[in-house]
Design a protein around this motif. Structure first.
Motif, PDB file in Angstrom:
ATOM      1  N   VAL A   1      38.237  49.286  28.414  1.00  0.00           N
ATOM      2  CA  VAL A   1      39.600  48.779  28.582  1.00  0.00           C
ATOM      3  C   VAL A   1      39.582  47.679  29.629  1.00  0.00           C
ATOM      4  N   THR A   2      40.194  46.566  29.294  1.00  0.00           N
ATOM      5  CA  THR A   2      40.400  45.471  30.236  1.00  0.00           C
ATOM      6  C   THR A   2      41.895  45.194  30.286  1.00  0.00           C
ATOM      7  N   ILE A   3      42.428  45.139  31.497  1.00  0.00           N
ATOM      8  CA  ILE A   3      43.845  44.812  31.649  1.00  0.00           C
ATOM      9  C   ILE A   3      43.968  43.599  32.559  1.00  0.00           C
ATOM     10  N   ASP A   4      44.695  42.611  32.067  1.00  0.00           N
ATOM     11  CA  ASP A   4      44.981  41.398  32.824  1.00  0.00           C
ATOM     12  C   ASP A   4      46.371  41.505  33.435  1.00  0.00           C
ATOM     13  N   LYS A   5      46.485  41.017  34.649  1.00  0.00           N
ATOM     14  CA  LYS A   5      47.771  40.896  35.337  1.00  0.00           C
ATOM     15  C   LYS A   5      48.010  39.389  35.501  1.00  0.00           C
ATOM     16  N   PRO A   6      48.728  38.788  34.541  1.00  0.00           N
ATOM     17  CA  PRO A   6      48.948  37.340  34.597  1.00  0.00           C
ATOM     18  C   PRO A   6      49.680  36.928  35.882  1.00  0.00           C
ATOM     19  N   HIS A   7      49.310  35.784  36.386  1.00  0.00           N
ATOM     20  CA  HIS A   7      49.973  35.164  37.542  1.00  0.00           C
ATOM     21  C   HIS A   7      49.871  35.995  38.821  1.00  0.00           C
ATOM     22  N   ALA A   8      48.865  36.863  38.913  1.00  0.00           N
ATOM     23  CA  ALA A   8      48.685  37.669  40.126  1.00  0.00           C
ATOM     24  C   ALA A   8      48.213  36.810  41.299  1.00  0.00           C
ATOM     25  N   LEU A   9      47.499  35.738  40.980  1.00  0.00           N
ATOM     26  CA  LEU A   9      47.044  34.796  41.996  1.00  0.00           C
ATOM     27  C   LEU A   9      47.623  33.420  41.697  1.00  0.00           C
ATOM     28  N   ARG A  10      47.963  32.711  42.725  1.00  0.00           N
ATOM     29  CA  ARG A  10      48.661  31.436  42.593  1.00  0.00           C
ATOM     30  C   ARG A  10      47.923  30.419  41.725  1.00  0.00           C
ATOM     31  N   PHE A  11      46.623  30.292  41.871  1.00  0.00           N
ATOM     32  CA  PHE A  11      45.893  29.246  41.152  1.00  0.00           C
ATOM     33  C   PHE A  11      45.039  29.787  40.011  1.00  0.00           C
ATOM     34  N   ALA A  12      45.323  31.013  39.566  1.00  0.00           N
ATOM     35  CA  ALA A  12      44.555  31.615  38.468  1.00  0.00           C
ATOM     36  C   ALA A  12      45.508  32.028  37.343  1.00  0.00           C
ATOM     37  N   ASP A  13      44.991  31.990  36.114  1.00  0.00           N
ATOM     38  CA  ASP A  13      45.805  32.432  34.973  1.00  0.00           C
ATOM     39  C   ASP A  13      46.123  33.917  35.086  1.00  0.00           C
ATOM     40  N   SER A  14      45.132  34.693  35.534  1.00  0.00           N
ATOM     41  CA  SER A  14      45.346  36.131  35.660  1.00  0.00           C
ATOM     42  C   SER A  14      44.229  36.745  36.489  1.00  0.00           C
TER      43      SER A  14
END
Length: 118
Positions: free
Chosen positions: A96-109
């Motif tokens: 399982v991989t879970i992405d948290k979009p916009h968790a970091l300012r300069f990263a997609d997720s």
């Protein structure tokens, strides 16, 4: 023995994830990717629904758990989803991989992955 690989790709849900005050009161998007391996010999030869792992049942459990939950850490959320994916007796491997979009300012997720093997 033939192993089937089920991939559930980009399941987009909303949940409470994080420990900052704003994160604890406002739902955020998460993107879930699941991979499950199971032996598919009977399903392949008999075309029998009962001989196949029902990914719809697994997905409904994941949706219900994630949308109803409050999680401080991505590790806990991923672990819970992995438990759901590995609970069927036929499951031999799950990731399982879970992405948290916009968790970091300069990263997609930001994403976290966990694996389970029988």
């Amino acid at each position: 023995m033939s192993n089937a690989v089920i991939n559930i790709t980009n399941l987009r849900l909303r949940t409470f994830i994080g420990f900052n005050p704003e994160e604890m009161t406002k739902q955020q998007d998460v993107v879930i990717n699941i991979e499950i391996h199971y032996p598919a010999d009977k399903a392949m030869t008999n075309d029998d629904v009962e001989a196949a792992l029902n990914y719809k049942v697994i997905t409904k459990k994941v949706i219900s758990h994630v949308e109803a939950g409050h999680f401080k850490l991505l590790e806990k959320l991923v672990s819970d989803v992995l438990d759901i994916c590995s609970e069927h007796d036929w499951t031999e491997y799950a990731r399982v991989t879970i992405d948290k979009p916009h968790a970091l300012r300069f990263a997609d997720s930001v994403s976290l992955s966990l694996e389970w093997r029988k």
